[in-house]
Design a protein around this motif. Structure first.
Motif, PDB file in Angstrom:
ATOM      1  N   ASP A  63     -12.524  -8.373  -9.159  1.00 33.73           N
ATOM      2  CA  ASP A  63     -13.968  -7.952  -8.725  1.00 33.73           C
ATOM      3  C   ASP A  63     -14.116  -6.944  -7.660  1.00 33.73           C
ATOM      4  OD1 ASP A  63     -14.586  -9.076  -5.816  1.00 33.73           O
ATOM      5  OD2 ASP A  63     -13.272 -10.671  -6.789  1.00 33.73           O
ATOM      6  N   THR A  68     -19.910  -7.055  -9.546  1.00 34.38           N
ATOM      7  CA  THR A  68     -19.253  -6.745 -10.866  1.00 34.38           C
ATOM      8  C   THR A  68     -17.904  -7.716 -10.799  1.00 34.38           C
ATOM      9  OG1 THR A  68     -20.232  -5.061 -11.639  1.00 34.38           O
ATOM     10  CG2 THR A  68     -18.464  -5.875 -13.104  1.00 34.38           C
ATOM     11  N   ARG A 102     -22.984  -8.953 -12.745  1.00 36.12           N
ATOM     12  CA  ARG A 102     -22.101  -8.876 -14.099  1.00 36.12           C
ATOM     13  C   ARG A 102     -20.931  -9.548 -14.062  1.00 36.12           C
ATOM     14  NH1 ARG A 102     -22.288  -3.708 -17.392  1.00 36.12           N
ATOM     15  NH2 ARG A 102     -24.332  -4.475 -17.715  1.00 36.12           N
TER      16      ARG A 102
END
Length: 136
Positions: A63, A68, A102
């Motif tokens: 990450d 994200t 996300r």
């Protein structure tokens, strides 16, 4: 998912355990067990599934620290398919990254249905692309 224990990154993984797991699903990464052992130490997130002392499943993610996360590996030994192990591993990652904007992954076409049942959506205008020397 009886008698299967999910453990976090604190659980040490050996090259042999990783080799056996990856080759059980016929992934060429399993031919590089020493590299896999180092890779698992370097991932931000690793969850594993155990049947006693036997490694039966694994998920790993990386990450950017805030927005994200990318799931790289999710694999479960074939003889343990259909027992909810993959879904449980995905849930652990989704829980860890619940504040992120996300969570992304690249799925083989034959696996898309599984990921869609777990809440992922297939992109309409995006295609994963790779530079790789791996054959699976």
């Amino acid at each position: 998912m009886t008698d299967i224990e999910i453990k976090g990154k604190e659980q040490a993984l050996t090259a042999k355990q990783l080799e056996e797991l990856f080759l059980s699903v016929e992934w060429s990464s399993g031919h590089y067990p020493e590299k896999l052992e180092i890779a698992m130490k370097n991932y931000e997130t690793v969850f594993t599934a155990w049947d006693g002392e036997k490694l039966v499943g694994l998920i790993s993610a990386m990450d950017d620290g805030i927005m994200t996360a990318y799931i790289h590996y999710l694999l479960v030994r074939p003889e343990y398919h259909g027992k909810g192990i993959g879904k449980s591993l995905l849930e652990k990652v989704k829980e860890k990254y619940s504040d992120y904007l996300r969570i992304a992954l690249a799925a083989y076409n034959k696996e898309c249905g599984f990921y869609e049942r777990c809440g992922f959506k297939k992109a309409q205008d995006e295609t994963p692309m790779f530079i790789t020397s791996l054959w699976t």
